[in-house]
Design an enzyme around this catalytic site. Structure first.
Site, PDB file in Angstrom:
ATOM      1  N   HIS A  17     -58.633  42.358 -10.089  1.00 30.82           N
ATOM      2  CA  HIS A  17     -59.274  42.998 -11.275  1.00 30.82           C
ATOM      3  C   HIS A  17     -60.454  41.858 -11.701  1.00 30.82           C
ATOM      4  O   HIS A  17     -60.633  40.930 -11.097  1.00 30.82           O
ATOM      5  CB  HIS A  17     -58.362  43.554 -12.440  1.00 30.82           C
ATOM      6  CG  HIS A  17     -57.441  42.545 -12.868  1.00 30.82           C
ATOM      7  ND1 HIS A  17     -58.015  41.490 -13.768  1.00 30.82           N
ATOM      8  CD2 HIS A  17     -56.212  42.299 -12.973  1.00 30.82           C
ATOM      9  CE1 HIS A  17     -57.110  40.674 -14.225  1.00 30.82           C
ATOM     10  NE2 HIS A  17     -55.939  41.174 -13.814  1.00 30.82           N
ATOM     11  N   HIS A  20     -59.426  38.295 -12.205  1.00 33.93           N
ATOM     12  CA  HIS A  20     -59.366  37.301 -10.944  1.00 33.93           C
ATOM     13  C   HIS A  20     -60.909  37.108 -10.273  1.00 33.93           C
ATOM     14  O   HIS A  20     -61.338  36.090  -9.825  1.00 33.93           O
ATOM     15  CB  HIS A  20     -58.741  38.202  -9.969  1.00 33.93           C
ATOM     16  CG  HIS A  20     -57.218  38.627 -10.079  1.00 33.93           C
ATOM     17  ND1 HIS A  20     -56.914  39.665 -10.287  1.00 33.93           N
ATOM     18  CD2 HIS A  20     -56.457  37.727 -10.715  1.00 33.93           C
ATOM     19  CE1 HIS A  20     -55.587  39.914 -10.639  1.00 33.93           C
ATOM     20  NE2 HIS A  20     -55.245  38.692 -10.931  1.00 33.93           N
ATOM     21  N   CYS A 125     -38.715  35.184 -17.393  1.00 29.82           N
ATOM     22  CA  CYS A 125     -39.542  36.061 -17.483  1.00 29.82           C
ATOM     23  C   CYS A 125     -40.154  36.454 -15.904  1.00 29.82           C
ATOM     24  O   CYS A 125     -40.919  35.420 -15.670  1.00 29.82           O
ATOM     25  CB  CYS A 125     -40.689  36.092 -18.312  1.00 29.82           C
ATOM     26  SG  CYS A 125     -42.015  37.347 -18.100  1.00 29.82           S
ATOM     27  N   CYS A 128     -44.005  36.116 -15.628  1.00 29.60           N
ATOM     28  CA  CYS A 128     -44.375  34.619 -15.606  1.00 29.60           C
ATOM     29  C   CYS A 128     -43.852  33.963 -14.348  1.00 29.60           C
ATOM     30  O   CYS A 128     -44.378  32.717 -14.198  1.00 29.60           O
ATOM     31  CB  CYS A 128     -44.267  33.847 -16.703  1.00 29.60           C
ATOM     32  SG  CYS A 128     -44.982  34.680 -18.390  1.00 29.60           S
ATOM     33  N   CYS A 143     -41.878  38.345 -23.944  1.00 29.81           N
ATOM     34  CA  CYS A 143     -42.955  37.555 -23.407  1.00 29.81           C
ATOM     35  C   CYS A 143     -44.154  37.819 -24.136  1.00 29.81           C
ATOM     36  O   CYS A 143     -44.559  39.064 -23.860  1.00 29.81           O
ATOM     37  CB  CYS A 143     -42.798  37.742 -21.920  1.00 29.81           C
ATOM     38  SG  CYS A 143     -44.348  36.774 -21.149  1.00 29.81           S
ATOM     39  N   HIS A 146     -46.467  39.512 -21.438  1.00 27.97           N
ATOM     40  CA  HIS A 146     -45.772  40.658 -20.498  1.00 27.97           C
ATOM     41  C   HIS A 146     -45.344  41.626 -21.330  1.00 27.97           C
ATOM     42  O   HIS A 146     -44.992  42.794 -20.667  1.00 27.97           O
ATOM     43  CB  HIS A 146     -45.181  40.258 -19.275  1.00 27.97           C
ATOM     44  CG  HIS A 146     -46.035  39.463 -18.188  1.00 27.97           C
ATOM     45  ND1 HIS A 146     -45.840  38.052 -18.380  1.00 27.97           N
ATOM     46  CD2 HIS A 146     -46.702  39.627 -17.309  1.00 27.97           C
ATOM     47  CE1 HIS A 146     -46.562  37.414 -17.393  1.00 27.97           C
ATOM     48  NE2 HIS A 146     -47.288  38.470 -16.717  1.00 27.97           N
ATOM     49  N   LYS A 296     -55.099  41.421 -23.353  1.00 30.31           N
ATOM     50  CA  LYS A 296     -55.435  40.622 -22.065  1.00 30.31           C
ATOM     51  C   LYS A 296     -55.363  41.605 -20.928  1.00 30.31           C
ATOM     52  O   LYS A 296     -54.025  42.425 -20.996  1.00 30.31           O
ATOM     53  CB  LYS A 296     -54.589  39.589 -21.634  1.00 30.31           C
ATOM     54  CG  LYS A 296     -54.634  38.758 -20.578  1.00 30.31           C
ATOM     55  CD  LYS A 296     -53.596  38.081 -19.952  1.00 30.31           C
ATOM     56  CE  LYS A 296     -53.860  37.394 -18.539  1.00 30.31           C
ATOM     57  NZ  LYS A 296     -52.651  37.266 -17.786  1.00 30.31           N
ATOM     58  N   LYS A 299     -52.408  43.464 -14.654  1.00 34.18           N
ATOM     59  CA  LYS A 299     -51.948  44.799 -13.739  1.00 34.18           C
ATOM     60  C   LYS A 299     -50.582  45.219 -14.396  1.00 34.18           C
ATOM     61  O   LYS A 299     -50.475  46.344 -14.358  1.00 34.18           O
ATOM     62  CB  LYS A 299     -51.497  43.906 -12.335  1.00 34.18           C
ATOM     63  CG  LYS A 299     -52.593  43.580 -11.422  1.00 34.18           C
ATOM     64  CD  LYS A 299     -52.200  42.689 -10.503  1.00 34.18           C
ATOM     65  CE  LYS A 299     -51.838  41.248 -10.476  1.00 34.18           C
ATOM     66  NZ  LYS A 299     -52.180  40.448  -9.495  1.00 34.18           N
TER      67      LYS A 299
HETATM   68  N1  MSP Z   1     -50.064  32.860  -8.906  1.00 39.89           N
HETATM   69  C1  MSP Z   1     -50.602  32.466  -9.991  1.00 39.89           C
HETATM   70  C2  MSP Z   1     -51.441  31.244  -9.847  1.00 39.89           C
HETATM   71  C3  MSP Z   1     -50.988  30.052  -9.147  1.00 39.89           C
HETATM   72  S1  MSP Z   1     -52.008  28.616  -8.874  1.00 39.89           S
HETATM   73  C4  MSP Z   1     -51.244  27.546  -8.336  1.00 39.89           C
HETATM   74  C5  MSP Z   1     -51.093  33.480 -10.848  1.00 39.89           C
HETATM   75  N2  MSP Z   1     -51.706  34.504 -10.282  1.00 39.89           N
HETATM   76  S2  MSP Z   1     -52.467  35.781 -11.363  1.00 39.89           S
HETATM   77  O1  MSP Z   1     -52.601  36.587 -10.307  1.00 39.89           O
HETATM   78  O2  MSP Z   1     -51.558  36.050 -12.301  1.00 39.89           O
HETATM   79  O3  MSP Z   1     -53.770  35.024 -11.689  1.00 39.89           O
HETATM   80  C6  MSP Z   1     -53.969  34.516 -12.873  1.00 39.89           C
HETATM   81  C7  MSP Z   1     -55.321  33.891 -12.995  1.00 39.89           C
HETATM   82  O4  MSP Z   1     -56.250  35.048 -12.762  1.00 39.89           O
HETATM   83  C8  MSP Z   1     -55.714  33.675 -14.308  1.00 39.89           C
HETATM   84  O5  MSP Z   1     -55.462  32.264 -14.628  1.00 39.89           O
HETATM   85  C9  MSP Z   1     -57.199  33.634 -14.369  1.00 39.89           C
HETATM   86  O6  MSP Z   1     -57.794  32.807 -13.505  1.00 39.89           O
HETATM   87  C10 MSP Z   1     -57.369  35.015 -13.743  1.00 39.89           C
HETATM   88  N3  MSP Z   1     -57.224  36.147 -14.689  1.00 39.89           N
HETATM   89  C11 MSP Z   1     -56.128  37.005 -14.612  1.00 39.89           C
HETATM   90  N4  MSP Z   1     -56.357  38.008 -15.516  1.00 39.89           N
HETATM   91  C12 MSP Z   1     -57.228  37.492 -16.497  1.00 39.89           C
HETATM   92  C13 MSP Z   1     -57.928  37.932 -17.467  1.00 39.89           C
HETATM   93  N5  MSP Z   1     -57.503  39.223 -18.151  1.00 39.89           N
HETATM   94  N6  MSP Z   1     -59.160  37.426 -18.179  1.00 39.89           N
HETATM   95  C14 MSP Z   1     -59.353  36.118 -17.397  1.00 39.89           C
HETATM   96  N7  MSP Z   1     -58.743  35.650 -16.476  1.00 39.89           N
HETATM   97  C15 MSP Z   1     -57.577  36.432 -15.582  1.00 39.89           C
HETATM   98  O7  MSP Z   1     -51.031  33.230 -12.225  1.00 39.89           O
END
Ligand code: MSP
Length: 505
Positions: A17, A20, A125, A128, A143, A146, A296, A299
């Site tokens: 999304h 990412h 959780c 997380c 959490c 979530h 926030k 997904k």
């Molecule tokens: N897999 C772990 C990260 C491991 S790194 C060694 C993870 N994955 S995640 O798919 O949840 O991605 C989290 C990251 O995606 C956030 O830290 C950020 O970079 C980005 N984002 C996901 N949702 C976001 C928002 N709503 N807003 C901004 N960035 C976001 O955590």
């Protein structure tokens, strides 16, 4: 100079999304920004393919694990490719090269007595993939990210001790105030370090989680997903076998949102210290994109903006510009289709319309010839010099969230200044009076030259827009560097372009 830029590796339990997309675009902007300064940048992104969350989603999809992971990881690669992301390496943690590095680090730490086995009871959780303390939960015991109650789990597991490194890490952060940026996040980490640190549980019994890297010293367990995932940052650089490892690591940048501050700024530097590696050069942390419902985007909450939908509507580059420009430095930022459309219209008004107007004027009145032999007035030089200086100043800065936002602000300011200059000088009136032809040429030349400077500065944010503008000025063979010399647009003919930002409706 060598530089290394990373994004988090994304979970494969859903589609990518805007959140990412943002961190990955930010990394790509930084890569291009540094390349314009002549630096050699290695940029990695990828997918995090182990753990309970991915396992459950795969089970629900009823697919063989390899097929599931390949498909899900492919969604991220496809959207990054569509967004023109110039990553150098796409890591998949299910890949053998990564697993090998994880196993060798585990073996080394285990042999040195830094990993111990014990039983543990805690609140877990799944969202997380972390054990939580009561104090991490909201007033309803959920959490905060979530909105789900963690599960109470009692298990035998392997642990890595964090507490012996707490003082060292506190001191490190105090001595390196720019290590975690923006600094409010450094304060948050220092706050977490005021209390003793619990041992980090680095394994999961296979009876509960089968999707992971088997511990090299106990086949009944897999490696905890965070312990495995963080190591991607060094497995990607081929730690242990790459002679250039140190030169990239010395100038390394982790980009992440605040949701994963603790693993990156507490677990990871301590893991590195135990392995014998310095902490990453800088952690660049950003807030959340807040979707509908004022929470926030994620997904699991189902309130996501789909980057593919936005790209279908407005193209990639306006999306890139919007995301960089609209993120606020130390808080969260709202996002919606209507905000994205507003950003698009601003770009169309400030940049697209001006380019079209001035080029059409030159085409019609000067047979398309750029009047590069005119001598400019002080007023014209002031516009060019102030625009050049503002760009040169930003390009001197280090990679930082502030720098990215400042670059996009600077471009908007330059466009506004130029629009004002153009409007005040009324070239459409000058051209009607034979005696004012020289002034007409000065004004259009200044405008064209300023557009050239803007196109160069905008390259990291909107690379195709940069090339289109330069092409319309017959300046596309210029090498894109962070040198902003005013009055350097040479002879040539303008080419009437297609609109940069067509009407959206
Ligand atoms: N897999 C772990 C990260 C491991 S790194 C060694 C993870 N994955 S995640 O798919 O949840 O991605 C989290 C990251 O995606 C956030 O830290 C950020 O970079 C980005 N984002 C996901 N949702 C976001 C928002 N709503 N807003 C901004 N960035 C976001 O955590």
């Amino acid at each position: 100079m060598k530089k290394y830029i990373t994004t988090p590796i994304y979970y494969t339990n859903g589609a990518p999304h805007i959140g990412h997309a943002y961190t990955t675009i930010l990394a790509d902007v930084f890569k291009k920004f540094e390349q314009m300064k002549g630096n050699d940048v290695f940029f990695s992104t990828g997918t995090d393919e182990h753990g309970q969350k991915n396992q459950h989603t795969c089970e629900a999809a009823g697919l063989p694990i390899d097929v599931f992971l390949e498909k899900q990881s492919g969604l991220f690669q496809a959207v990054f490719d569509r967004m023109g992301i110039d990553y150098d390496y796409f890591v998949r943690t299910s890949g053998e090269p990564h697993k090998e590095v994880v196993r060798s680090i585990l073996t080394d730490l285990y042999d040195r007595g830094m990993i111990i086995k014990k039983s543990y009871e805690g609140l877990y959780c799944e969202g997380c993939e972390q054990f939580k303390k009561e104090s991490d939960l909201d007033e309803n015991g959920l959490c905060p990210d979530h909105k789900k109650a963690p599960k109470l789990i009692l298990e035998e597991n392997y642990f890595f001790r964090l507490e012996p490194y707490r003082e060292w890490l506190r001191e490190y952060i105090q001595l390196h105030p720019d290590w975690i940026k923006p600094q409010n996040y450094a304060k948050e980490v220092l706050k977490m370090l005021e209390e003793p640190l619990d041992d980090l549980c680095i394994s999961r019994p296979k009876s509960r989680v089968w999707l992971g890297i088997e511990l090299p010293f106990d086949k009944d367990f897999v490696t905890y997903i965070w312990f495995d995932a963080l190591i991607n940052y060094i497995s990607t650089l081929k730690f242990g076998s790459n002679p250039d490892f140190n030169s990239y690591w010395a100038n390394s940048y982790h980009l992440l949102a605040k949701d994963i501050l603790k693993p990156h700024c507490i677990y990871w530097p301590i893991m590195l210290k135990a392995i014998g590696i310095e902490p990453v050069g800088k952690c660049i942390v950003h807030g959340y994109w807040i979707g509908e419902g004022g929470v926030k985007m994620s997904k699991s909450l189902g309130n996501v903006v789909d980057p593919n939908e936005v790209i279908d509507m407005m193209g990639v580059e306006p999306l890139r510009f919007y995301l960089i420009n609209a993120m606020s430095i130390s808080s969260d930022s709202p996002i919606s289709i209507s905000l994205l459309k507003q950003g698009y219209k601003q770009l169309a008004n400030a940049l697209g319309n001006l380019q079209m107007r001035v080029i059409k004027m030159v085409d019609k009145n000067l047979q398309g010839e750029i009047p590069s032999d005119v001598s400019l007035l002080a007023e014209d030089m002031e516009v060019l010099e102030s625009v050049s200086k503002s760009f040169a100043d930003v390009y001197k800065k280090d990679i930082d969230l502030e720098t990215a936002i400042e670059l996009s602000d600077c471009i908007m300011q330059a466009c506004n200044k130029l629009n004002m200059y153009f409007a005040n000088n009324e070239p459409w009136g000058l051209v009607k009076d034979e005696t004012k032809m020289e002034r007409f040429k000065q004004v259009v030349y200044t405008t064209l030259d300023a557009l050239r400077l803007i196109a160069t500065a905008i390259y990291p944010l909107m690379p195709n827009v940069a090339h289109s503008i330069l092409k319309s000025l017959s300046a596309d063979n210029e090498k894109l560097t962070a040198e902003f010399n005013p009055k350097a647009l040479g002879v040539g003919k303008v080419i009437v372009p297609d609109p940069l930002f067509p009407y959206l409706g």
